[in-house]
Design an enzyme around this catalytic site. Structure first.
Site, short mmCIF file in Angstrom:
data_model
loop_
_atom_site.label_atom_id
_atom_site.label_comp_id
_atom_site.label_asym_id
_atom_site.label_seq_id
_atom_site.Cartn_x
_atom_site.Cartn_y
_atom_site.Cartn_z
N ARG A 105 -7.94 2.30 -2.57
CA ARG A 105 -8.69 2.15 -1.41
C ARG A 105 -9.18 3.67 -1.10
NH1 ARG A 105 -8.78 -0.89 3.92
NH2 ARG A 105 -8.74 0.65 5.57
N GLY B 39 -9.35 -6.60 9.29
CA GLY B 39 -8.08 -6.06 9.95
C GLY B 39 -7.90 -6.67 11.33
N TYR C 133 -6.00 11.02 4.65
CA TYR C 133 -4.42 11.28 4.25
C TYR C 133 -4.30 12.14 2.99
CZ TYR C 133 -3.60 8.19 7.92
OH TYR C 133 -3.74 7.43 9.13
N GLN D 285 0.86 -1.25 -0.03
CA GLN D 285 0.03 0.06 0.07
C GLN D 285 0.86 1.13 -0.03
OE1 GLN D 285 -2.38 1.59 3.54
NE2 GLN D 285 -4.02 0.97 2.14
#
Length: 365
Positions: free
Chosen positions: A236, A323, A189, A108
């Site tokens: 994502r 997760g 982000y 990622q």
């Protein structure tokens, strides 16, 4: 009932699925999980990271924890990067171990933007973002929590340099032995900061309209696709998520547009965080996003086995990423297959530390 319909009805979490020429043996995906255990100095993957990922090789696909594409993209202590030769070597040890156990792994790609602090950046520089809007909350630094600072708005002439950092990171992911990459455009982000009108107040070609706010993501995607086959690239997004003080006036319209913009490119998948990590609420119609994207849809956020099986059976998702369940259960696929009891995650060891709460969760064996 025709054969095709019968075949669709028989698809579940344990059915294989193909991303181009890469076949995943099941649809149980390990989600990207920041664990703050890279070796310092240098943000380099180390031996315990090798063990951790190798333990989880039974997943259909491992998506690595986020790796910053440059020193300027760092947002947290001890997070691995993909911008130095030492990091490439460290990641290669990880991918070698995963492949030796028959696994598959994507990297990622990450740039934190305003979710950082001068203490974490070269020369104590100011974090950057789409616009100079300070997030509420605190940054995690080596000296503890410190209030976020106001970021500097990226100049338009700096943006090609950001795009090239992703291009170079994608090249290094090849060198490090990964099977593909995922572009992190979620969770508040940098790329998410450009997508949302709560953080993007620009009046140039990167702000205003949905097309303009999506431009940076699309330019980065084009750069990554110069290196990787489209089927080896995922993206994502987290439409509902308010994590890291991210907001949008109409997230349904924004992310319907993003999903449509990502279509027609043959991407491996669209990875969607379905809900708000802060409140736990889920307010959007995710079927609209699925219907606007023409490829595989990977669902995420608080799924258990039963919910995941229902999602696959209904066609609401093609894969589901887990997760905390993967964090605490290295052999999650086997536990799901046998309906075995699951280990309970230990939140005190999620971020930072040593092997405790990282590589010492018991397996069925």
């Amino acid at each position: 009932m025709n054969a095709g319909t019968e075949e669709m009805m028989n698809i579940d979490l344990f059915s294989p699925i193909s991303l181009g020429d890469l076949t995943l043996p099941n649809r149980i995906i390990m989600a990207p999980l920041t664990r703050n255990r890279a070796a310092m100095p240098g943000n380099v993957p180390q031996t315990m990271n090798v063990t951790y990922y190798a333990q989880r090789s039974g997943s259909g696909l491992i998506i690595s924890e986020a790796a910053q594409v440059s020193p300027d993209g760092v947002g947290y202590p001890a997070t691995p990067g993909i911008h130095s030769e030492e990091q490439v070597k460290g990641w290669h040890a990880v991918t070698d171990a995963v492949h030796a156990k028959g696994g598959r792994m994507f990297l990622q790609l990450w740039y934190c933007g305003r979710i950082s602090h001068p203490d974490l950046l070269p020369d104590n520089q100011q974090p950057v973002s789409a616009s100079a809007i300070k997030p509420e909350g605190d940054a995690v630094t080596y000296e503890g929590l410190k209030p976020f600072v106001e970021p500097r708005a990226l100049r338009a002439d700096e943006i090609p340099g950001i795009v090239d950092q992703y291009r170079q990171a994608a090249k290094r992911a090849v060198e490090a032995g990964f099977d593909g990459v995922e572009i992190h455009s979620a969770d508040g982000y940098l790329l998410d900061q450009f997508l949302r009108d709560g953080t993007n107040r620009r009046d140039d070609m990167y702000g205003g309209s949905l097309e303009n706010r999506t431009r940076l993501l699309m330019e980065i995607l084009s750069a990554v696709l110069e290196i990787w086959e489209p089927s080896r690239v995922g993206v994502r997004i987290s439409p509902d998520n308010s994590f890291n003080d991210i907001r949008d006036s109409d997230p349904q319209a924004t992310f319907n547009f993003v999903a449509k913009a990502l279509s027609g490119k043959g991407l491996g998948y669209l990875h969607v965080v379905e809900g708000d990590m802060v409140s736990g609420e889920r307010s959007m119609d995710y079927r609209q996003i699925r219907d606007n994207f023409d490829g595989h849809y990977m669902a995420n956020c608080g799924y258990d086995k039963a919910h995941a099986q229902t999602t696959i059976a209904r066609g609401d998702g093609d894969m589901v990423s887990f997760g905390q369940l993967f964090l605490a259960n290295p052999d999650l696929v086997q536990r799901f297959k046998t309906d075995a009891e699951l280990n309970t995650p230990d939140p005190d060891t999620f971020y930072g530390g040593d092997e405790k709460g990282y590589t010492d969760y018991p397996t069925l064996g």
